[in-house]
Scaffold this motif. Structure first.
Motif, short mmCIF file in Angstrom:
data_model
loop_
_atom_site.label_atom_id
_atom_site.label_comp_id
_atom_site.label_asym_id
_atom_site.label_seq_id
_atom_site.Cartn_x
_atom_site.Cartn_y
_atom_site.Cartn_z
N GLU A 187 0.83 -1.20 0.00
CA GLU A 187 0.00 0.00 0.00
C GLU A 187 0.87 1.26 0.00
OE1 GLU A 187 -3.65 2.06 2.55
OE2 GLU A 187 -2.97 0.06 3.10
N GLY A 224 -8.28 1.50 -4.40
CA GLY A 224 -8.73 2.29 -3.25
C GLY A 224 -9.96 1.71 -2.59
N HIS A 225 -10.93 1.27 -3.40
CA HIS A 225 -12.13 0.65 -2.82
C HIS A 225 -11.76 -0.60 -2.04
CE1 HIS A 225 -14.98 2.71 -5.90
NE2 HIS A 225 -14.70 3.48 -4.88
N LEU A 239 -8.78 -1.26 -0.58
CA LEU A 239 -8.04 -0.88 0.62
C LEU A 239 -8.94 -0.24 1.67
CD1 LEU A 239 -4.78 0.50 -1.03
CD2 LEU A 239 -5.07 -1.68 0.19
N GLN A 240 -9.98 0.49 1.24
CA GLN A 240 -10.91 1.13 2.16
C GLN A 240 -11.99 0.17 2.65
OE1 GLN A 240 -12.39 4.39 -0.15
NE2 GLN A 240 -10.35 5.22 -0.47
N THR A 289 -14.53 -0.73 0.89
CA THR A 289 -15.83 -0.26 0.37
C THR A 289 -16.22 -1.07 -0.87
OG1 THR A 289 -14.65 1.47 -0.84
CG2 THR A 289 -15.65 2.09 1.25
N TYR A 292 -18.55 -2.71 -4.91
CA TYR A 292 -18.85 -1.43 -5.55
C TYR A 292 -19.72 -1.73 -6.75
CZ TYR A 292 -18.28 2.88 -8.14
OH TYR A 292 -18.53 4.02 -8.84
#
Length: 155
Positions: free
Chosen positions: A127, A144-145, A147-148, A150, A153
């Motif tokens: 990262e 990013g999704h 790692l977060q 989220t 998607y």
């Protein structure tokens, strides 16, 4: 075949195709993400490509990963569907494609990182290393999704 990517660019040509494609975000035991450096753009990307008739999106992601990186992986989850009308890829043969990718999460089960016709580099990136790499914004969004946390998607 050469390509030019347009991302939220008002000068982008109008798309004339929509091709289903799949990416595989492979994470090793240390948490590093598998990336390939595309020969056609010079940017680092997740392995992935167009789906063939007779295969599922997940099978496509696994096949493309092995073809482009030499890493054999298995699917462990689903990150999401990415189809942004503002992300256009224009090919030298006249095809102008709107992005459409199903993105899976996976883990390596074999193979060795290997360069090929499509990738002149293959690496595992932590990262912390991601910010120093030339990665297309659409790939940054997908990573990013992940790692977060989220996902899935469904945009």
């Amino acid at each position: 075949m050469g390509r030019t990517e347009y991302y939220h660019d008002p000068k982008a040509p109008k798309a004339n195709t929509l091709i289903p494609a799949s990416n595989l975000l492979v994470v090793n035991a240390e948490g590093a993400i598998l990336l390939q450096r595309r020969r056609d753009t010079g940017q680092w990307a997740l392995p992935g490509g167009a789906q063939d008739i007779g295969e599922s999106p997940a099978q496509c992601a696994v096949r493309e990963c092995e073809e482009e990186t030499g890493i054999i992986a298995e699917v462990t989850g689903f990150l999401g569907v990415y189809s942004n009308p503002a992300h256009i890829i224009a090919y030298t043969d006249g095809e102008i494609r709107q992005q459409y990718e199903t993105v899976y999460i996976g883990r390596p089960v074999g193979g060795t990182p290997t360069i090929n016709d499509e990738a002149d580099g293959v690496r595992w990136a932590t990262e912390a290393e991601l910010a120093s790499l030339d990665i297309h914004p659409s790939m940054h969004e997908q990573i990013g999704h992940y790692l977060q946390g989220t996902y899935p998607y469904l945009g």
